[in-house]
Scaffold this motif. Structure first.
Motif, mmCIF file in Angstrom:
data_model
loop_
_atom_site.group_PDB
_atom_site.id
_atom_site.type_symbol
_atom_site.label_atom_id
_atom_site.label_comp_id
_atom_site.label_asym_id
_atom_site.label_seq_id
_atom_site.Cartn_x
_atom_site.Cartn_y
_atom_site.Cartn_z
ATOM 1 N N LEU A 79 7.557 25.533 27.337
ATOM 2 C CA LEU A 79 8.870 25.897 26.390
ATOM 3 C C LEU A 79 9.464 24.539 26.439
ATOM 4 O O LEU A 79 9.865 23.919 25.349
ATOM 5 C CB LEU A 79 9.662 26.962 26.754
ATOM 6 N N GLY A 80 9.810 23.965 27.769
ATOM 7 C CA GLY A 80 10.431 22.706 28.025
ATOM 8 C C GLY A 80 9.751 21.555 27.146
ATOM 9 O O GLY A 80 10.508 20.894 26.656
ATOM 10 N N SER A 81 8.444 21.380 27.275
ATOM 11 C CA SER A 81 7.811 20.321 26.771
ATOM 12 C C SER A 81 7.668 20.362 25.249
ATOM 13 O O SER A 81 7.790 19.298 24.451
ATOM 14 C CB SER A 81 6.394 20.267 27.325
ATOM 15 N N VAL A 87 13.070 18.162 19.610
ATOM 16 C CA VAL A 87 14.085 17.270 19.512
ATOM 17 C C VAL A 87 14.065 15.857 19.345
ATOM 18 O O VAL A 87 14.618 15.424 18.551
ATOM 19 C CB VAL A 87 14.853 17.736 20.964
ATOM 20 N N SER A 88 12.979 15.497 19.993
ATOM 21 C CA SER A 88 12.753 13.796 19.943
ATOM 22 C C SER A 88 12.629 13.828 18.565
ATOM 23 O O SER A 88 13.029 12.683 17.850
ATOM 24 C CB SER A 88 11.576 13.672 20.582
ATOM 25 N N ARG A 89 11.513 14.466 17.652
ATOM 26 C CA ARG A 89 11.209 14.310 16.321
ATOM 27 C C ARG A 89 12.558 14.386 15.329
ATOM 28 O O ARG A 89 12.822 13.557 14.453
ATOM 29 C CB ARG A 89 10.138 14.988 15.703
ATOM 30 N N VAL A 90 13.228 15.399 15.721
ATOM 31 C CA VAL A 90 14.466 15.751 14.903
ATOM 32 C C VAL A 90 15.617 14.637 14.772
ATOM 33 O O VAL A 90 15.861 14.109 13.822
ATOM 34 C CB VAL A 90 15.332 16.991 15.295
ATOM 35 N N VAL A 91 15.585 14.253 16.297
ATOM 36 C CA VAL A 91 16.593 13.076 16.435
ATOM 37 C C VAL A 91 16.363 11.882 15.474
ATOM 38 O O VAL A 91 16.943 11.123 14.916
ATOM 39 C CB VAL A 91 16.886 12.878 17.661
ATOM 40 N N PHE A 92 15.200 11.446 15.687
ATOM 41 C CA PHE A 92 14.527 10.429 15.227
ATOM 42 C C PHE A 92 14.470 10.382 13.617
ATOM 43 O O PHE A 92 14.762 9.246 13.017
ATOM 44 C CB PHE A 92 13.119 10.100 15.615
ATOM 45 N N ALA A 93 14.139 11.473 13.132
ATOM 46 C CA ALA A 93 13.967 11.599 11.537
ATOM 47 C C ALA A 93 15.434 11.584 10.918
ATOM 48 O O ALA A 93 15.570 11.107 10.002
ATOM 49 C CB ALA A 93 13.448 13.104 11.244
ATOM 50 N N LEU A 94 16.331 12.038 11.767
ATOM 51 C CA LEU A 94 17.678 11.981 11.404
ATOM 52 C C LEU A 94 18.254 10.481 11.357
ATOM 53 O O LEU A 94 19.047 10.015 10.296
ATOM 54 C CB LEU A 94 18.590 12.533 12.448
ATOM 55 N N LEU A 122 9.498 7.951 25.587
ATOM 56 C CA LEU A 122 8.982 7.520 26.944
ATOM 57 C C LEU A 122 10.160 8.378 27.838
ATOM 58 O O LEU A 122 9.904 8.729 28.945
ATOM 59 C CB LEU A 122 9.229 5.960 27.213
ATOM 60 N N ALA A 123 11.569 8.461 27.302
ATOM 61 C CA ALA A 123 12.313 9.133 28.129
ATOM 62 C C ALA A 123 12.189 10.586 28.306
ATOM 63 O O ALA A 123 12.371 11.107 29.376
ATOM 64 C CB ALA A 123 13.915 8.810 27.549
ATOM 65 N N VAL A 124 11.921 11.242 27.335
ATOM 66 C CA VAL A 124 11.507 12.611 27.232
ATOM 67 C C VAL A 124 10.354 12.769 28.184
ATOM 68 O O VAL A 124 10.267 13.853 28.837
ATOM 69 C CB VAL A 124 11.309 13.256 26.004
ATOM 70 N N GLY A 141 5.413 12.949 26.253
ATOM 71 C CA GLY A 141 5.618 11.708 25.802
ATOM 72 C C GLY A 141 4.638 11.195 24.533
ATOM 73 O O GLY A 141 5.025 10.751 23.701
ATOM 74 N N LEU A 142 3.413 11.420 24.762
ATOM 75 C CA LEU A 142 2.326 11.000 23.895
ATOM 76 C C LEU A 142 2.460 11.907 22.370
ATOM 77 O O LEU A 142 2.294 11.185 21.383
ATOM 78 C CB LEU A 142 0.886 11.261 24.302
ATOM 79 N N VAL A 143 2.797 13.089 22.659
ATOM 80 C CA VAL A 143 2.807 13.799 21.181
ATOM 81 C C VAL A 143 4.160 13.460 20.700
ATOM 82 O O VAL A 143 4.129 13.372 19.571
ATOM 83 C CB VAL A 143 2.890 15.466 21.716
ATOM 84 N N ALA A 144 5.027 13.337 21.266
ATOM 85 C CA ALA A 144 6.327 12.997 20.682
ATOM 86 C C ALA A 144 6.157 11.413 20.076
ATOM 87 O O ALA A 144 6.721 11.364 18.913
ATOM 88 C CB ALA A 144 7.631 12.723 21.931
#
Length: 273
Positions: A79-81, A87-94, A122-124, A141-144
């Motif tokens: 769940l955490g991953s 979240v990483s993708r949503v923020v980046f797309a925004l 890298l951070a996540v 990190g790789l999937v994000a």
């Protein structure tokens, strides 16, 4: 990786994708809904609904309610991953929809694109590794990063348009055909993770019968009687603990508390509770 100027069949991009990105997209909507529904479901199933649910939420105080969601995330690696990737993708797309992804060529723009694409995954990945171990961190990190690459390709080719874009963003960049196809697949993968996989994992975690935080065994005084009891820790008061008493089914104050190894309160929902 050189540019491929050959025209190829365009992969379908959902209409209004750029506008959806500016509003956060479906991932943002799902995240907001889950942030409200999942913690309540977790508490309701773990301690029981009705009066028990109200007592626990009042005992936690409003400022501590996010602890339920945080506790679920940091105790469930999958769940955490998945949440970190979404979240990483949503923020980046925004940010991409608002013109953060530079278009065109040049070392400065290339460096900025690389930094924008790599730093957050890298951070996540590092955070995930700290909680769940290096392999979880590496995979996250790789999937994000892979899902962010799809967003970069879409905006650089002009198939999605930021709010403010210049003449150079209208499709002058022609990535290889395989990368264009991969960018199309990325949108569907991201959508599946956001609206299907993440909600399923979140509610599965909420209904697994595990407490969202530590269960401690304490000395509890009720009236004139004093004995040991298991408490789901809701907060700390001085040298004691305020928690949900699993034996008496009420809020209790405990002292001389010791952590227990198991967080199991009841059987998972899919096994009949």
């Amino acid at each position: 990786m050189g540019d491929d100027t050959r025209a190829g069949p365009a992969e379908p991009v959902p209409a209004g994708a750029g506008e959806a990105d500016r509003k956060g997209g479906p991932g943002h909507t799902v995240l907001m809904a889950l942030a409200v529904a999942v913690p309540v479901t977790e508490v309701a199933y773990t301690v029981g609904g009705g009066d028990a649910l109200r007592d626990v939420l009042v005992g936690m105080e409003p400022g501590n309610w996010p602890d339920v969601l945080i506790g679920m995330i940091i105790t469930d690696p999958l769940l955490g991953s998945v949440l970190a990737v979404v979240v990483s993708r949503v923020v980046f797309a925004l940010f991409a929809a608002r013109g953060a992804v530079p278009v065109g060529h040049g070392p400065g723009r290339t460096l900025r694109r690389v930094a924008l694409t790599v730093v957050n995954p890298l951070a996540v990945g590092v955070v995930d590794a700290c909680f769940f171990g290096p392999w979880w961190g590496l995979a996250t990190g790789l999937v994000a990063y892979a899902l962010r690459q799809g967003v970069v390709v879409e905006y650089r080719t002009g198939r999605r348009h930021p709010r403010h874009h210049g003449a150079g963003s209208g499709g002058a960049y022609r990535p290889p055909a395989w990368l264009r196809r991969a960018a199309g697949v990325e949108w569907w993968v991201a959508l599946g993770l956001s609206v299907v996989v993440l909600p399923v994992l979140a509610f599965a975690s909420a209904l697994d019968g595990q407490a969202w935080t530590s269960i401690v065994e304490c000395r509890v005084t009720t009236g004139t009687r004093t004995g040991n009891a298991r408490l789901i820790e809701l907060g700390r008061k001085g040298d004691g603990v305020v928690g949900w008493n699993l034996d008496a089914r009420e809020i209790s104050n405990g002292v001389a508390c010791a952590a227990t190894e198991s967080r199991t309160v009841r059987a998972p929902w899919w096994r009949g509770g």
